[in-house]
Motif scaffolding. Structure first.
Motif, PDB file in Angstrom:
ATOM      1  N   ASN A  79      46.223  28.421  34.151  1.00  0.00           N
ATOM      2  CA  ASN A  79      44.845  28.842  33.895  1.00  0.00           C
ATOM      3  C   ASN A  79      44.212  27.792  32.994  1.00  0.00           C
ATOM      4  O   ASN A  79      43.760  28.075  31.901  1.00  0.00           O
ATOM      5  CB  ASN A  79      44.834  30.223  33.230  1.00  0.00           C
ATOM      6  N   ASP A  80      44.208  26.568  33.463  1.00  0.00           N
ATOM      7  CA  ASP A  80      43.925  25.415  32.622  1.00  0.00           C
ATOM      8  C   ASP A  80      42.511  25.349  32.080  1.00  0.00           C
ATOM      9  O   ASP A  80      42.275  24.758  31.056  1.00  0.00           O
ATOM     10  CB  ASP A  80      44.242  24.140  33.401  1.00  0.00           C
ATOM     11  N   TRP A  81      41.565  25.922  32.729  1.00  0.00           N
ATOM     12  CA  TRP A  81      40.187  25.839  32.253  1.00  0.00           C
ATOM     13  C   TRP A  81      39.648  27.224  31.935  1.00  0.00           C
ATOM     14  O   TRP A  81      38.562  27.598  32.335  1.00  0.00           O
ATOM     15  CB  TRP A  81      39.303  25.128  33.273  1.00  0.00           C
ATOM     16  N   ALA A  82      40.458  28.001  31.226  1.00  0.00           N
ATOM     17  CA  ALA A  82      40.097  29.359  30.826  1.00  0.00           C
ATOM     18  C   ALA A  82      40.100  30.268  32.051  1.00  0.00           C
ATOM     19  O   ALA A  82      40.808  30.016  33.006  1.00  0.00           O
ATOM     20  CB  ALA A  82      38.774  29.386  30.086  1.00  0.00           C
ATOM     21  N   GLU A  83      39.303  31.320  32.013  1.00  0.00           N
ATOM     22  CA  GLU A  83      39.303  32.277  33.111  1.00  0.00           C
ATOM     23  C   GLU A  83      38.702  31.651  34.363  1.00  0.00           C
ATOM     24  O   GLU A  83      37.678  30.978  34.303  1.00  0.00           O
ATOM     25  CB  GLU A  83      38.493  33.504  32.716  1.00  0.00           C
ATOM     26  N   SER A  84      39.340  31.887  35.482  1.00  0.00           N
ATOM     27  CA  SER A  84      38.832  31.375  36.748  1.00  0.00           C
ATOM     28  C   SER A  84      37.910  32.418  37.374  1.00  0.00           C
ATOM     29  O   SER A  84      38.355  33.346  38.039  1.00  0.00           O
ATOM     30  CB  SER A  84      39.979  31.046  37.703  1.00  0.00           C
ATOM     31  N   ILE A  85      36.627  32.271  37.146  1.00  0.00           N
ATOM     32  CA  ILE A  85      35.647  33.236  37.642  1.00  0.00           C
ATOM     33  C   ILE A  85      35.634  33.252  39.164  1.00  0.00           C
ATOM     34  O   ILE A  85      35.592  34.312  39.786  1.00  0.00           O
ATOM     35  CB  ILE A  85      34.251  32.922  37.069  1.00  0.00           C
ATOM     36  N   LEU A  86      35.706  32.086  39.784  1.00  0.00           N
ATOM     37  CA  LEU A  86      35.705  32.029  41.245  1.00  0.00           C
ATOM     38  C   LEU A  86      36.950  32.704  41.819  1.00  0.00           C
ATOM     39  O   LEU A  86      36.857  33.496  42.758  1.00  0.00           O
ATOM     40  CB  LEU A  86      35.607  30.583  41.725  1.00  0.00           C
ATOM     41  N   LYS A  87      38.125  32.436  41.242  1.00  0.00           N
ATOM     42  CA  LYS A  87      39.350  33.078  41.716  1.00  0.00           C
ATOM     43  C   LYS A  87      39.253  34.592  41.549  1.00  0.00           C
ATOM     44  O   LYS A  87      39.607  35.346  42.458  1.00  0.00           O
ATOM     45  CB  LYS A  87      40.570  32.552  40.967  1.00  0.00           C
ATOM     46  N   ASN A  88      38.763  35.055  40.411  1.00  0.00           N
ATOM     47  CA  ASN A  88      38.602  36.497  40.201  1.00  0.00           C
ATOM     48  C   ASN A  88      37.648  37.100  41.223  1.00  0.00           C
ATOM     49  O   ASN A  88      37.868  38.204  41.723  1.00  0.00           O
ATOM     50  CB  ASN A  88      38.106  36.791  38.786  1.00  0.00           C
ATOM     51  N   HIS A  89      36.585  36.387  41.542  1.00  0.00           N
ATOM     52  CA  HIS A  89      35.633  36.858  42.544  1.00  0.00           C
ATOM     53  C   HIS A  89      36.318  37.009  43.900  1.00  0.00           C
ATOM     54  O   HIS A  89      36.193  38.037  44.563  1.00  0.00           O
ATOM     55  CB  HIS A  89      34.450  35.894  42.643  1.00  0.00           C
ATOM     56  N   TYR A  90      37.057  35.979  44.324  1.00  0.00           N
ATOM     57  CA  TYR A  90      37.753  36.053  45.611  1.00  0.00           C
ATOM     58  C   TYR A  90      38.787  37.177  45.620  1.00  0.00           C
ATOM     59  O   TYR A  90      38.930  37.888  46.613  1.00  0.00           O
ATOM     60  CB  TYR A  90      38.435  34.724  45.936  1.00  0.00           C
ATOM     61  N   ASP A  91      39.513  37.341  44.513  1.00  0.00           N
ATOM     62  CA  ASP A  91      40.549  38.379  44.445  1.00  0.00           C
ATOM     63  C   ASP A  91      39.970  39.786  44.516  1.00  0.00           C
ATOM     64  O   ASP A  91      40.589  40.688  45.083  1.00  0.00           O
ATOM     65  CB  ASP A  91      41.364  38.241  43.161  1.00  0.00           C
ATOM     66  N   THR A  92      38.804  40.003  43.946  1.00  0.00           N
ATOM     67  CA  THR A  92      38.257  41.361  43.873  1.00  0.00           C
ATOM     68  C   THR A  92      37.194  41.659  44.923  1.00  0.00           C
ATOM     69  O   THR A  92      36.959  42.818  45.241  1.00  0.00           O
ATOM     70  CB  THR A  92      37.652  41.632  42.479  1.00  0.00           C
ATOM     71  N   GLN A  93      36.545  40.640  45.470  1.00  0.00           N
ATOM     72  CA  GLN A  93      35.419  40.868  46.374  1.00  0.00           C
ATOM     73  C   GLN A  93      35.685  40.478  47.826  1.00  0.00           C
ATOM     74  O   GLN A  93      34.855  40.745  48.686  1.00  0.00           O
ATOM     75  CB  GLN A  93      34.184  40.110  45.870  1.00  0.00           C
ATOM     76  N   HIS A  94      36.797  39.839  48.116  1.00  0.00           N
ATOM     77  CA  HIS A  94      37.054  39.375  49.494  1.00  0.00           C
ATOM     78  C   HIS A  94      38.415  39.781  49.977  1.00  0.00           C
ATOM     79  O   HIS A  94      39.312  40.023  49.322  1.00  0.00           O
ATOM     80  CB  HIS A  94      36.919  37.853  49.583  1.00  0.00           C
TER      81      HIS A  94
END
Length: 90
Positions: free
Chosen positions: A75-90
């Motif tokens: 998690n090198d650049w803090a929270e991955s907002i895009l990854k979280n979006h894909y995990d929860t919305q797609h």
């Protein structure tokens, strides 16, 4: 040495990082050192294993200027907002 770095974080984060390091296997951590043994000379060390990377660099200004970094490579650049979006919305 590892705990000195981890304990510098706020409690919740430090416990999460400690668990991640120990769960991936403390025996999988490696320590490397470059430089003089005499502390008046510049030196560098690195602790790395699993998703953890710690670096300590004290080579500038006659070994009087320290840089250190602790990175969670998973998690090198803090929270991955895009990854979280894909995990929860797609």
């Amino acid at each position: 040495l590892l705990n000195e770095y981890i304990n510098n974080y706020r409690f919740g984060f430090s416990e999460d990082l400690r668990k991640k390091v120990y769960d991936s296997g403390i025996e999988n951590l490696y320590f490397s050192y470059a430089g003089e043994i005499n502390s008046n000379k510049g030196f560098y060390y690195r602790i790395q294993g699993g998703s953890l990377l710690i670096e300590y660099d004290n080579i500038q200004n006659d070994a009087n200027h320290v840089h250190t970094v602790v990175r969670d490579l998973s998690n090198d650049w803090a929270e991955s907002i895009l990854k979280n979006h894909y995990d929860t919305q797609h």
